[in-house]
Write a protein that holds these residues in place. Structure first.
Motif, mmCIF file in Angstrom:
data_model
loop_
_atom_site.group_PDB
_atom_site.id
_atom_site.type_symbol
_atom_site.label_atom_id
_atom_site.label_comp_id
_atom_site.label_asym_id
_atom_site.label_seq_id
_atom_site.Cartn_x
_atom_site.Cartn_y
_atom_site.Cartn_z
ATOM 1 N N PHE A 157 0.850 -1.200 0.000
ATOM 2 C CA PHE A 157 0.000 0.000 0.000
ATOM 3 C C PHE A 157 0.885 1.249 0.000
ATOM 4 O O PHE A 157 0.679 2.183 -0.788
ATOM 5 N N ALA A 158 1.888 1.272 0.902
ATOM 6 C CA ALA A 158 2.739 2.455 1.041
ATOM 7 C C ALA A 158 3.512 2.731 -0.252
ATOM 8 O O ALA A 158 3.574 3.872 -0.719
ATOM 9 N N LYS A 159 4.076 1.677 -0.845
ATOM 10 C CA LYS A 159 4.885 1.884 -2.061
ATOM 11 C C LYS A 159 3.991 2.359 -3.208
ATOM 12 O O LYS A 159 4.368 3.270 -3.947
ATOM 13 N N ARG A 190 4.192 5.890 -5.213
ATOM 14 C CA ARG A 190 4.337 5.957 -6.674
ATOM 15 C C ARG A 190 3.261 6.889 -7.253
ATOM 16 O O ARG A 190 3.562 7.769 -8.054
ATOM 17 N N ARG A 191 2.013 6.707 -6.799
ATOM 18 C CA ARG A 191 0.913 7.554 -7.304
ATOM 19 C C ARG A 191 1.158 9.027 -7.035
ATOM 20 O O ARG A 191 0.791 9.874 -7.826
ATOM 21 N N VAL A 222 5.607 -9.879 -1.210
ATOM 22 C CA VAL A 222 6.846 -9.183 -0.857
ATOM 23 C C VAL A 222 7.049 -7.990 -1.776
ATOM 24 O O VAL A 222 6.578 -7.976 -2.916
ATOM 25 N N VAL A 223 7.762 -7.012 -1.241
ATOM 26 C CA VAL A 223 8.255 -5.903 -2.056
ATOM 27 C C VAL A 223 9.747 -6.163 -2.209
ATOM 28 O O VAL A 223 10.432 -6.425 -1.226
ATOM 29 N N ILE A 224 10.212 -6.121 -3.445
ATOM 30 C CA ILE A 224 11.659 -6.236 -3.656
ATOM 31 C C ILE A 224 12.120 -4.904 -4.214
ATOM 32 O O ILE A 224 11.552 -4.399 -5.190
ATOM 33 N N GLU A 225 13.099 -4.310 -3.517
ATOM 34 C CA GLU A 225 13.456 -2.952 -3.941
ATOM 35 C C GLU A 225 14.951 -2.718 -3.980
ATOM 36 O O GLU A 225 15.750 -3.448 -3.380
ATOM 37 N N GLU A 226 15.286 -1.668 -4.679
ATOM 38 C CA GLU A 226 16.660 -1.228 -4.855
ATOM 39 C C GLU A 226 17.246 -0.873 -3.490
ATOM 40 O O GLU A 226 16.548 -0.325 -2.627
ATOM 41 N N CYS A 227 18.513 -1.203 -3.295
ATOM 42 C CA CYS A 227 19.176 -0.894 -2.031
ATOM 43 C C CYS A 227 19.725 0.531 -2.097
ATOM 44 O O CYS A 227 20.525 0.855 -2.970
#
Ligand code: AMP
Ligand code: GLY
Length: 422
Positions: free
Chosen positions: A105-107, A111-112, A182-187
């Motif tokens: 939800f947060a990500k 983005r929006r 899961v969220v997979i994101e850039e470090c």
């Protein structure tokens, strides 16, 4: 007035301590509280998620307002339950608490609304997630979607660590259903800071900046914890960065939620990564930080209950934030094994002696009484918090006080606040 504080950690002890100085407060209750809190409030043995029992307490004791410390009851809808009964309570409603309770939800919200954050993708399929990690390479960050007591994020330096983490979250479900997505994101690389505000949905009242120390060992090594120490102010949050945080992150979040018909009332906490002029959101929390609240409350001049009433009555614009022009450092003393498994019931010595010191306050996190003795009752046990003219002297004072405290297996970081002194 009568106030109920929900929770029983160091953050709640700091809230209760600050409320105890309010000229408006007649009596403080805390559910469930801890040994330290019981010395300044009436602790009631009710779980933070037992909303019926908490509402009964509020009705029975004629409690005027409730302040919620931890995220779990907020995510479970404690505010909705209280408001349905016409009771005053501080915190966001369940729908707004999703900003913390669902990373997805947060990500997607960020983005929006073009709020700066790490690039990411969401996965419900283990094999697709694995494929994506292989394609992206390490370092990479894997986050369980739901609440995981601050432990659901894996910052993997190697592909092996990433696969191992993914397996734990998605296959072994170590965080239960929180790991179904899961969220997979850039470090991101940089320096972290915590930025917290009170809001009534319109007006934003920033709190003093602070910085947490997430990793268990010195030099930011070892696994993530709930937080091993904090200081305030955080010199990395300069005046210029502060206005950037407010304009580019906090306002777009609160007003973006409002535009989506979600009223956000209570505390919004942004966990930030700062690199030169770029500031990214690592996470949002829907409540005060722990241990950041300990040093922040020590520096606050305002009456905390006045702020809470203004949030509740949507009159926050009438409050002017006031801070002592000094610094505070909090060092967390933890049980052997934390953030993994640990034993409880170890005798804590030295607390009476510290009560004689000026400008040092020991906030209790996981403590209980065994007869008249204090014993350990959690992973994070105490937060030794000192106030002084500058960070350096506050740090020295906190570590000097720690020399007087002992319990079997006690461990703590020796480098809290060093970042601010470089
Ligand atoms: P979170 O619960 O999302 O704040 O994550 C806990 C901790 O993991 C943060 O305080 C950071 O230290 C670290 N972390 C989270 N996301 C990232 C990221 N994208 N890059 C680097 N570190 C991260
Ligand atoms: N100290 C970090 C948190 O409260 O989430």
């Amino acid at each position: 007035m009568k106030v109920l504080v929900v929770g029983g950690g160091g953050r709640e002890h700091a809230i209760v301590w600050k409320l105890s100085q309010s000229r408006l407060v007649d009596k403080i209750y805390c559910a469930p509280g801890n040994a330290g809190i019981s010395e300044i409030a009436e602790c009631v043995s009710i779980s933070v998620n037992d909303f019926d029992a908490l509402i009964d307490l509020v009705k029975h004791e004629w409690i005027d307002i409730t302040i919620v410390g931890p995220e779990e009851p907020l995510a479970n809808g404690i505010v909705d339950a209280f408001e349905k009964e016409g009771r005053k309570i501080i915190g966001p409603a369940k729908i707004a608490a999703q900003i913390e309770s669902s990373k997805v939800f947060a990500k997607e919200f960020m983005r929006r609304h073009r709020i700066p954050t790490a690039e990411y993708k969401v996965f419900t399929s283990y094999s697709h997630a694995e494929e994506y990690i292989r394609m992206k390479g390490a370092p990479i960050v894997i986050k369980a979607d739901g609440l995981a007591a601050g432990k659901g994020v894996i910052v993997a330096d190697t592909l092996d660590q990433a696969f191992e983490g993914l397996k734990l979250i998605m296959k072994e479900r170590v965080f239960g259903d929180a790991g179904s997505r899961v969220v997979i994101e850039e470090c991101l690389i940089g320096e972290e800071a915590s930025y917290m505000v009170f809001t009534d949905g319109e007006t934003i009242l920033p709190l003093a900046s602070s910085q947490d120390h997430k990793r268990v060992f010195d030099n930011d090594t070892g696994p993530n914890t709930g937080g091993m120490g904090a200081y305030s102010p955080a010199p990395i949050v300069t005046k210029q960065r502060e206005s950037q945080i407010l304009e580019k992150i906090i306002k777009p979040t609160i007003y973006g939620l409002k535009a989506e018909k979600i009223k956000y009332k209570g505390v919004l906490y942004a966990g930030l990564m700062i690199k030169d002029e770029n500031i990214y959101v690592l996470e949002f929390n829907c409540r005060l930080g722990d241990p950041e609240t300990q040093p922040v409350m020590m520096r606050m001049t305002n009456d905390l209950l006045e702020i809470c009433l203004a949030v509740s009555n949507e009159k926050l614009s009438t409050i002017k934030p006031q801070w002592q022009d000094n610094a505070s450092v909090c060092v967390v003393l933890a049980s052997a094994g934390y953030p993994g498994s640990y034993e409880k019931g170890k005798l804590i010595k030295g607390l009476e002696e510290i009560k004689k010191l000026d400008n040092v306050y020991v906030f209790h996190a996981g403590t209980a009484f065994l007869g008249t003795d204090y014993v350990t009752n959690g992973g994070r046990v105490l937060g030794v918090t000192a106030l002084a003219k500058e960070i350096k002297s506050a740090k020295e004072l906190a570590y000097k006080a720690i020399e007087k405290i002992h319990f079997e297996g006690m461990h703590y970081r020796r480098d809290i606040a060093d970042k601010a002194l470089r």
